[in-house]
Design a protein around this motif. Sequence first.
Motif, PDB file in Angstrom:
ATOM      1  N   HIS A  48       0.832  -1.199   0.000  1.00 52.88           N
ATOM      2  CA  HIS A  48       0.000   0.000   0.000  1.00 52.88           C
ATOM      3  C   HIS A  48       0.871   1.255   0.000  1.00 52.88           C
ATOM      4  CE1 HIS A  48      -3.354   2.645   0.755  1.00 52.88           C
ATOM      5  NE2 HIS A  48      -2.718   3.155   1.796  1.00 52.88           N
ATOM      6  N   ILE A  49       1.892   1.260   0.843  1.00 54.70           N
ATOM      7  CA  ILE A  49       2.802   2.415   0.895  1.00 54.70           C
ATOM      8  C   ILE A  49       3.452   2.630  -0.467  1.00 54.70           C
ATOM      9  CG2 ILE A  49       4.999   3.230   1.807  1.00 54.70           C
ATOM     10  CD1 ILE A  49       2.885   3.673   3.826  1.00 54.70           C
ATOM     11  N   ALA A  50       3.934   1.546  -1.089  1.00 56.01           N
ATOM     12  CA  ALA A  50       4.603   1.656  -2.386  1.00 56.01           C
ATOM     13  C   ALA A  50       3.665   2.225  -3.444  1.00 56.01           C
ATOM     14  CB  ALA A  50       5.137   0.290  -2.815  1.00 56.01           C
ATOM     15  N   GLU A  51       2.416   1.750  -3.476  1.00 59.79           N
ATOM     16  CA  GLU A  51       1.442   2.238  -4.455  1.00 59.79           C
ATOM     17  C   GLU A  51       1.074   3.691  -4.170  1.00 59.79           C
ATOM     18  OE1 GLU A  51      -1.896  -0.355  -4.529  1.00 59.79           O
ATOM     19  OE2 GLU A  51      -0.752  -2.090  -5.256  1.00 59.79           O
ATOM     20  N   PHE A  52       0.935   4.030  -2.894  1.00 58.95           N
ATOM     21  CA  PHE A  52       0.605   5.400  -2.515  1.00 58.95           C
ATOM     22  C   PHE A  52       1.704   6.361  -2.957  1.00 58.95           C
ATOM     23  CE2 PHE A  52       1.059   8.845   0.619  1.00 58.95           C
ATOM     24  CZ  PHE A  52      -0.167   9.472   0.482  1.00 58.95           C
ATOM     25  N   VAL A  53       2.946   6.007  -2.678  1.00 59.42           N
ATOM     26  CA  VAL A  53       4.081   6.850  -3.064  1.00 59.42           C
ATOM     27  C   VAL A  53       4.161   6.972  -4.588  1.00 59.42           C
ATOM     28  CG1 VAL A  53       6.608   7.002  -3.070  1.00 59.42           C
ATOM     29  CG2 VAL A  53       5.398   6.390  -0.967  1.00 59.42           C
ATOM     30  N   GLU A  54       3.882   5.862  -5.287  1.00 56.41           N
ATOM     31  CA  GLU A  54       3.912   5.883  -6.746  1.00 56.41           C
ATOM     32  C   GLU A  54       2.869   6.856  -7.302  1.00 56.41           C
ATOM     33  OE1 GLU A  54       3.567   2.806 -10.566  1.00 56.41           O
ATOM     34  OE2 GLU A  54       3.236   2.081  -8.517  1.00 56.41           O
ATOM     35  N   VAL A  55       1.662   6.820  -6.741  1.00 55.03           N
ATOM     36  CA  VAL A  55       0.608   7.738  -7.191  1.00 55.03           C
ATOM     37  C   VAL A  55       0.995   9.183  -6.891  1.00 55.03           C
ATOM     38  CG1 VAL A  55      -1.776   8.481  -6.805  1.00 55.03           C
ATOM     39  CG2 VAL A  55      -1.259   6.050  -7.041  1.00 55.03           C
ATOM     40  N   CYS A  56       1.520   9.416  -5.699  1.00 54.18           N
ATOM     41  CA  CYS A  56       1.923  10.778  -5.337  1.00 54.18           C
ATOM     42  C   CYS A  56       3.036  11.285  -6.255  1.00 54.18           C
ATOM     43  CB  CYS A  56       2.388  10.828  -3.874  1.00 54.18           C
ATOM     44  SG  CYS A  56       1.045  10.693  -2.677  1.00 54.18           S
ATOM     45  N   GLY A  57       3.886  10.377  -6.730  1.00 53.74           N
ATOM     46  CA  GLY A  57       4.977  10.765  -7.620  1.00 53.74           C
ATOM     47  C   GLY A  57       4.514  11.181  -9.001  1.00 53.74           C
ATOM     48  N   MET A  58       3.255  10.918  -9.333  1.00 51.11           N
ATOM     49  CA  MET A  58       2.726  11.299 -10.647  1.00 51.11           C
ATOM     50  C   MET A  58       2.309  12.761 -10.711  1.00 51.11           C
ATOM     51  SD  MET A  58       0.243   8.042 -11.437  1.00 51.11           S
ATOM     52  CE  MET A  58       0.859   6.351 -11.474  1.00 51.11           C
ATOM     53  N   PHE A  59       2.259  13.438  -9.553  1.00 50.99           N
ATOM     54  CA  PHE A  59       1.734  14.794  -9.508  1.00 50.99           C
ATOM     55  C   PHE A  59       2.760  15.753  -8.909  1.00 50.99           C
ATOM     56  CE2 PHE A  59      -1.790  11.896  -9.568  1.00 50.99           C
ATOM     57  CZ  PHE A  59      -2.718  12.502 -10.404  1.00 50.99           C
ATOM     58  N   ARG A  60       2.736  16.971  -9.376  1.00 47.81           N
ATOM     59  CA  ARG A  60       3.615  18.010  -8.869  1.00 47.81           C
ATOM     60  C   ARG A  60       2.788  19.212  -8.426  1.00 47.81           C
ATOM     61  NH1 ARG A  60       6.315  14.347  -8.839  1.00 47.81           N
ATOM     62  NH2 ARG A  60       8.367  13.934  -9.770  1.00 47.81           N
ATOM     63  N   TYR A  61       3.183  19.789  -7.311  1.00 48.85           N
ATOM     64  CA  TYR A  61       2.488  20.953  -6.775  1.00 48.85           C
ATOM     65  C   TYR A  61       3.487  22.096  -6.574  1.00 48.85           C
ATOM     66  CZ  TYR A  61      -1.499  17.871  -5.872  1.00 48.85           C
ATOM     67  OH  TYR A  61      -2.552  16.985  -6.010  1.00 48.85           O
ATOM     68  N   GLY A  62       4.119  22.475  -7.653  1.00 51.02           N
ATOM     69  CA  GLY A  62       5.083  23.568  -7.588  1.00 51.02           C
ATOM     70  C   GLY A  62       6.259  23.230  -6.696  1.00 51.02           C
ATOM     71  N   ASN A  63       6.568  24.138  -5.792  1.00 50.17           N
ATOM     72  CA  ASN A  63       7.703  23.953  -4.882  1.00 50.17           C
ATOM     73  C   ASN A  63       7.288  23.366  -3.537  1.00 50.17           C
ATOM     74  OD1 ASN A  63       9.528  25.084  -6.758  1.00 50.17           O
ATOM     75  ND2 ASN A  63       8.972  27.166  -6.102  1.00 50.17           N
ATOM     76  N   THR A  64       6.040  22.929  -3.429  1.00 55.14           N
ATOM     77  CA  THR A  64       5.561  22.367  -2.167  1.00 55.14           C
ATOM     78  C   THR A  64       6.300  21.076  -1.840  1.00 55.14           C
ATOM     79  OG1 THR A  64       3.365  23.250  -2.655  1.00 55.14           O
ATOM     80  CG2 THR A  64       3.524  21.630  -0.889  1.00 55.14           C
TER      81      THR A  64
END
Length: 243
Positions: A57-73
């Motif tokens: 679950h952690i690996a999939e969650f991190v993978e999904v989060c890595g698909m998006f960028r929020y500027g310099n946040t």
Amino acid sequence: MVDDQPMWGNNHAVAPTPGAAIIAVDLGDNFTVKGHHLSMIKDRQFDRRSRAYPHKHIAEFVEVCGMFRYGNTNADAIKIKLFPSSLTGETKIWFNELSPSVITTWKEMRQAFVSRFFPPVMFDRIIGEIRGFTQHHESLVDDWLRIKDLLRSCHRHGLRRGTIIQIFYHGLNEPTQAILDAEGIFLYKTPNEAHQLLEDRVLLKLDWSKENRTKPLCKTVAFTKSEENSPLLEKNGSLNDKD
């Protein structure tokens, strides 16, 4: 004094709202989570039942989060903010019952989650399943994907590649072992060579499946008609004999 207050009011007192387990991180006034990002996370919610392996679950969650960028946040700050949305059922209850302000970093969130839902008994069970790996009614490729899935579910299993290859080979039935030995005795190869051979077979199957999904139906029919001993032709021939 309690005895001086109306009993109806005492019986209907509103419980205080518990504090959040995660210390709020300032992401700026203009920060907004993308709707499709949140949808992808909620589609993969961890409930400890149908989705029971926290490391996956952690690996999939991190993978999904890595698909998006929020500027310099800060990426870890976004993970902390979104992670509660990836939980449901029993796991969401656990998160809501954490003491207020106990989580300050993504590392602490990950450790708390894994420590709670990946106890030693689960680790021992998965390791036992890996070491006792046996082929089911599956193809060579499906068996390889299954043991890889078990390995991903058992973080820090400590098994070397050579050990994994031997466990896998000895768990196969003889006909499947013969397939691997057709290009030379499989266990005579180095662990890296054996691993690459198995990975190549996965890619070959994926390419073949993709090709057949995109192949026009007319070509398939033409190929069938070109076979001299095609069961379809034999059936057509027997029908013609009866006319």
